[in-house]
Design a protein around this motif. Structure first.
Motif, PDB file in Angstrom:
ATOM      1  N   ALA A   1     136.426  75.839  43.977  1.00 14.90           N
ATOM      2  CA  ALA A   1     135.217  75.802  44.809  1.00 14.90           C
ATOM      3  C   ALA A   1     135.573  75.737  46.287  1.00 14.90           C
ATOM      4  CB  ALA A   1     134.355  74.606  44.412  1.00 14.90           C
ATOM      5  N   ALA A   2     136.537  74.879  46.628  1.00 12.30           N
ATOM      6  CA  ALA A   2     136.945  74.759  48.027  1.00 12.30           C
ATOM      7  C   ALA A   2     137.532  76.067  48.538  1.00 12.30           C
ATOM      8  CB  ALA A   2     137.964  73.625  48.168  1.00 12.30           C
ATOM      9  N   SER A   3     138.322  76.745  47.699  1.00  9.42           N
ATOM     10  CA  SER A   3     138.902  78.032  48.093  1.00  9.42           C
ATOM     11  C   SER A   3     137.808  79.050  48.387  1.00  9.42           C
ATOM     12  CB  SER A   3     139.813  78.575  46.989  1.00  9.42           C
ATOM     13  OG  SER A   3     140.914  77.736  46.758  1.00  9.42           O
ATOM     14  N   ARG A   4     136.837  79.138  47.476  1.00 11.01           N
ATOM     15  CA  ARG A   4     135.803  80.178  47.606  1.00 11.01           C
ATOM     16  C   ARG A   4     134.871  79.918  48.783  1.00 11.01           C
ATOM     17  NH1 ARG A   4     135.858  80.373  41.210  1.00 11.01           N
ATOM     18  NH2 ARG A   4     137.272  82.155  40.993  1.00 11.01           N
ATOM     19  N   SER A   5     134.829  78.699  49.243  1.00  8.43           N
ATOM     20  CA  SER A   5     134.032  78.436  50.441  1.00  8.43           C
ATOM     21  C   SER A   5     134.619  79.126  51.663  1.00  8.43           C
ATOM     22  CB  SER A   5     133.938  76.924  50.694  1.00  8.43           C
ATOM     23  OG  SER A   5     135.154  76.439  51.225  1.00  8.43           O
ATOM     24  N   GLU A   6     135.920  79.490  51.596  1.00  9.59           N
ATOM     25  CA  GLU A   6     136.589  80.142  52.717  1.00  9.59           C
ATOM     26  C   GLU A   6     136.509  81.667  52.635  1.00  9.59           C
ATOM     27  OE1 GLU A   6     137.588  78.136  54.915  1.00  9.59           O
ATOM     28  OE2 GLU A   6     138.032  76.234  53.895  1.00  9.59           O
ATOM     29  N   TYR A   7     136.025  82.205  51.521  1.00  9.69           N
ATOM     30  CA  TYR A   7     136.060  83.651  51.308  1.00  9.69           C
ATOM     31  C   TYR A   7     135.297  84.427  52.387  1.00  9.69           C
ATOM     32  CZ  TYR A   7     138.063  83.507  46.534  1.00  9.69           C
ATOM     33  OH  TYR A   7     138.878  83.358  45.447  1.00  9.69           O
ATOM     34  N   ALA A   8     134.116  83.978  52.720  1.00  9.46           N
ATOM     35  CA  ALA A   8     133.275  84.743  53.651  1.00  9.46           C
ATOM     36  C   ALA A   8     133.982  84.942  54.982  1.00  9.46           C
ATOM     37  CB  ALA A   8     131.933  84.034  53.848  1.00  9.46           C
TER      38      ALA A   8
ATOM     39  N   ASP B   1     129.977  90.679  46.884  1.00  7.75           N
ATOM     40  CA  ASP B   1     130.154  89.733  45.772  1.00  7.75           C
ATOM     41  C   ASP B   1     129.846  88.306  46.229  1.00  7.75           C
ATOM     42  OD1 ASP B   1     131.012  91.757  44.033  1.00  7.75           O
ATOM     43  OD2 ASP B   1     133.117  91.521  44.641  1.00  7.75           O
ATOM     44  N   VAL B   2     130.354  87.952  47.388  1.00  4.94           N
ATOM     45  CA  VAL B   2     130.156  86.590  47.893  1.00  4.94           C
ATOM     46  C   VAL B   2     128.684  86.350  48.226  1.00  4.94           C
ATOM     47  CG1 VAL B   2     130.743  84.997  49.773  1.00  4.94           C
ATOM     48  CG2 VAL B   2     132.529  86.416  48.733  1.00  4.94           C
ATOM     49  N   LYS B   3     128.056  87.330  48.833  1.00  3.41           N
ATOM     50  CA  LYS B   3     126.637  87.189  49.185  1.00  3.41           C
ATOM     51  C   LYS B   3     125.754  87.079  47.950  1.00  3.41           C
ATOM     52  CE  LYS B   3     127.085  89.718  53.539  1.00  3.41           C
ATOM     53  NZ  LYS B   3     126.814  91.003  54.253  1.00  3.41           N
ATOM     54  N   ALA B   4     126.239  87.620  46.838  1.00  2.93           N
ATOM     55  CA  ALA B   4     125.454  87.599  45.606  1.00  2.93           C
ATOM     56  C   ALA B   4     125.544  86.265  44.867  1.00  2.93           C
ATOM     57  CB  ALA B   4     125.915  88.728  44.679  1.00  2.93           C
ATOM     58  N   TRP B   5     126.449  85.396  45.302  1.00  2.36           N
ATOM     59  CA  TRP B   5     126.534  84.084  44.654  1.00  2.36           C
ATOM     60  C   TRP B   5     125.217  83.343  44.822  1.00  2.36           C
ATOM     61  CZ3 TRP B   5     131.883  82.454  47.101  1.00  2.36           C
ATOM     62  CH2 TRP B   5     132.906  83.171  46.463  1.00  2.36           C
ATOM     63  N   SER B   6     124.841  82.580  43.825  1.00  6.22           N
ATOM     64  CA  SER B   6     123.590  81.823  43.897  1.00  6.22           C
ATOM     65  C   SER B   6     123.668  80.754  44.980  1.00  6.22           C
ATOM     66  CB  SER B   6     123.305  81.159  42.545  1.00  6.22           C
ATOM     67  OG  SER B   6     124.275  80.146  42.284  1.00  6.22           O
ATOM     68  N   LEU B   7     122.506  80.351  45.441  1.00  7.41           N
ATOM     69  CA  LEU B   7     122.458  79.315  46.480  1.00  7.41           C
ATOM     70  C   LEU B   7     123.089  78.007  46.000  1.00  7.41           C
ATOM     71  CD1 LEU B   7     121.543  78.504  49.308  1.00  7.41           C
ATOM     72  CD2 LEU B   7     119.320  77.883  48.340  1.00  7.41           C
ATOM     73  N   PRO B   8     122.798  77.547  44.771  1.00  9.82           N
ATOM     74  CA  PRO B   8     123.466  76.321  44.300  1.00  9.82           C
ATOM     75  C   PRO B   8     124.996  76.448  44.296  1.00  9.82           C
ATOM     76  CG  PRO B   8     121.592  76.817  42.899  1.00  9.82           C
ATOM     77  CD  PRO B   8     121.771  77.993  43.813  1.00  9.82           C
ATOM     78  N   ARG B   9     125.505  77.630  43.912  1.00 13.23           N
ATOM     79  CA  ARG B   9     126.957  77.817  43.904  1.00 13.23           C
ATOM     80  C   ARG B   9     127.522  77.753  45.320  1.00 13.23           C
ATOM     81  NH1 ARG B   9     130.320  83.075  41.529  1.00 13.23           N
ATOM     82  NH2 ARG B   9     132.405  82.198  41.907  1.00 13.23           N
ATOM     83  N   GLN B  10     126.856  78.373  46.265  1.00 13.55           N
ATOM     84  CA  GLN B  10     127.323  78.338  47.651  1.00 13.55           C
ATOM     85  C   GLN B  10     127.287  76.915  48.195  1.00 13.55           C
ATOM     86  OE1 GLN B  10     125.804  81.540  50.274  1.00 13.55           O
ATOM     87  NE2 GLN B  10     124.847  82.400  48.431  1.00 13.55           N
ATOM     88  N   LEU B  11     126.217  76.194  47.877  1.00 12.47           N
ATOM     89  CA  LEU B  11     126.120  74.803  48.331  1.00 12.47           C
ATOM     90  C   LEU B  11     127.251  73.958  47.753  1.00 12.47           C
ATOM     91  CD1 LEU B  11     122.272  74.152  48.111  1.00 12.47           C
ATOM     92  CD2 LEU B  11     123.674  74.143  50.192  1.00 12.47           C
ATOM     93  N   LEU B  12     127.521  74.114  46.459  1.00 17.53           N
ATOM     94  CA  LEU B  12     128.582  73.346  45.828  1.00 17.53           C
ATOM     95  C   LEU B  12     129.935  73.665  46.462  1.00 17.53           C
ATOM     96  CD1 LEU B  12     129.606  71.446  43.596  1.00 17.53           C
ATOM     97  CD2 LEU B  12     129.811  73.459  42.113  1.00 17.53           C
ATOM     98  N   ASN B  13     130.216  74.962  46.659  1.00 24.26           N
ATOM     99  CA  ASN B  13     131.482  75.349  47.283  1.00 24.26           C
ATOM    100  C   ASN B  13     131.658  74.702  48.651  1.00 24.26           C
ATOM    101  OD1 ASN B  13     131.987  76.960  45.071  1.00 24.26           O
ATOM    102  ND2 ASN B  13     131.520  78.888  46.095  1.00 24.26           N
TER     103      ASN B  13
END
Length: 481
Positions: A374-381, A459-471
């Motif tokens: 989760a922490a890694s994917r928060s940096e993807y954008a 792909d990143v923009k398509a993540w759900s809002l809860p997933r983005q918040l958790l990341n």
């Protein structure tokens, strides 16, 4: 005023005093980024009891006074790091890479030394087979150190090889991390090795966890993977002493690693690193290992050991990663399972792509740590916006820690690109300049890349809002994880 009221006010005063003390301690602690200070102050202020307990357990990278004293004594007894492997061969390295080796020298004192040769092993099974073959061919000594050593097919092959070597009269020393290898250390196999004459040591023993907390963090671990045979051969890479099936976390298998076999002066540097760990843990004097003359010089590439961990400069590993990113001109390729960067790492990776370097980083699609994922994917954008190519490997848990620069320079070893490797774990890597070996590593990276679909901004923009918040919440707490 009733006694209960007095006690209540006294409790509040003590509570507030403790909260204040630990907030001040978090603010004054050296070697901490502003984001980390803010995170700890926030945790302690919003959840005082839990926050104070968390800070005591995990707030400071403290190896412990007694451990540090033993480590310092071992280093003082051993010959200086710059003298164990011969003179520097810095002049044989392309000028723009010299600065990276100089930064590496500042970590442990090891010089960039020439005359080294290396073979990249095809896979985990081949690496274990090569280690066993070298142990069976050993004539003097065998030293092994692993973070995780399992009693599975691969782990027991090494156990049996050590028992055979000890029975032949060789000096065999085996060290495993007390937490990562706890099952093997408490098994009959460990006892059988001792009975056959193998000298054993559990690194960073935990003992009574409550007492352990009085002298250093309980989760500072020895994450190194070192094999040294006859002062002539060493292995370095990401692989633990275990099958790729990795029974303790089988649902993420296969674990995909990279391991290399080295010969040449760099072997003595890995021996020196092992000796420091062994002497600090056991008290046995290993200085005689370095009295033997160096072998005659041979042709080969320039390499240097970089060992980070307790008692080593705080910023050693992130500085090494940043130096390599900053020197890249054409291509930068990284594979790592765990990416929880500090700000300089993230900035250097983005800057590499922005200045036109073909920058690729490969992660596993399924990670054994959902928190790290989760922490890694928060940096993807941010990485994607800068032009970094992100791939996620789907053929298992990509555990290989590799970095290649311009097809010429390689960093290979145990260190991940996360705060645990930066601040808590003892790690070992080898930095080398050699287009031929780097091309072999780059070809292996390409195999990983071919099995790793590209992650796009869409792909990143398509993540759900809860997933983005958790990341993002997990990433925000990264400095305290």
């Amino acid at each position: 005023m009733h006694d209960s009221a007095v006690l209540g006010w006294l409790f509040l005063a003590i509570h507030a005093a403790l909260q204040f003390i630990f907030i001040v301690r978090a603010l004054l602690r050296p070697h901490r980024e502003p984001a980390s200070r803010f995170a700890w102050v926030l945790v302690i202020a919003l959840a005082p009891v839990v926050g104070v307990i968390a800070y005591v357990l995990f707030g400071e990278a403290n190896l412990g006074r007694r451990r540090m004293a033993r480590l310092s004594a071992a280093r003082a007894a051993l010959p200086p790091a710059g003298e164990v492997a011969g003179p520097s061969s810095e002049e044989t390295v392309h000028e723009r890479f010299v600065q990276v080796f100089r930064g590496g020298r500042s970590v442990n004192g090891y010089l960039p030394v020439g005359g080294n040769r290396a073979t990249l092993l095809p896979d985990s099974a081949a690496a274990i087979a090569a280690i066993v073959a070298d142990i069976d061919a050993a004539r003097e000594s065998v030293h092994v150190l692993f973070y995780i050593w399992l009693a599975d097919g691969s782990g027991l092959k090494v156990v049996e090889a050590l028992k055979r070597a000890a029975s032949r009269g060789l000096v065999c020393r085996a060290m495993a991390d007390d937490l990562g290898s706890r099952a093997l250390i408490r098994s009959v196999h460990w006892q059988e090795m001792a009975a056959r004459g193998v000298k054993l040591s559990a690194a960073l023993k935990i003992g009574n966890p409550l007492l352990r907390l009085l002298d250093g963090r309980i989760d500072m671990r020895n994450h190194r993977k070192i094999v040294v045979i006859d002062n002539a051969v060493t292995y370095c890479g990401s692989q633990n002493c275990a099958d790729a099936a990795f029974a303790v976390k089988a649902r993420f298998a296969p674990w995909v690693d990279v391991m290399a076999r080295f010969e040449g002066p760099v072997v003595r540097q890995n021996q020196h690193l092992f000796a420091g760990n062994w002497m600090a843990q056991t008290g046995e004097d290993l200085t005689a290992l370095f009295r033997a003359p160096l072998p005659p010089p041979q042709s080969g590439f320039t390499a240097q050991v970089i060992g980070s961990g307790g008692g080593v400069r705080y910023s050693a590993m992130p500085e090494t990663f940043c130096s390599l990113m900053n020197v890249a001109q054409r291509e930068l390729v990284i594979t790592t399972p765990y990416y929880v960067p500090d700000e300089p790492i993230q900035a250097a990776l983005c800057a590499s792509a922005r200045r036109g370097v073909a920058t690729t980083i490969v992660f596993p699609r399924r990670n054994d740590s959902w928190i790290v994922a989760a922490a890694s994917r928060s940096e993807y954008a941010e990485l994607l916006a800068a032009g970094v190519t992100i791939r996620e490997y789907v053929g298992g848990l990509l555990h290989a820690k590799t970095l290649t620069v311009d097809g010429e320079m390689t960093l290979i070893g145990s260190a991940n690109m996360d705060r645990r490797s930066f601040e808590l774990n003892a790690e070992n890597n080898i930095l080398l300049y050699d287009p031929a070996f780097t091309q072999a590593v780059r070809a292996r990276q390409q195999v990983f890349m071919d099995a790793a679909p590209i992650v796009t901004s869409e792909d990143v923009k398509a993540w759900s809002l809860p997933r983005q918040l958790l990341n993002n919440i997990i990433a925000m707490l990264g400095p305290v994880l």
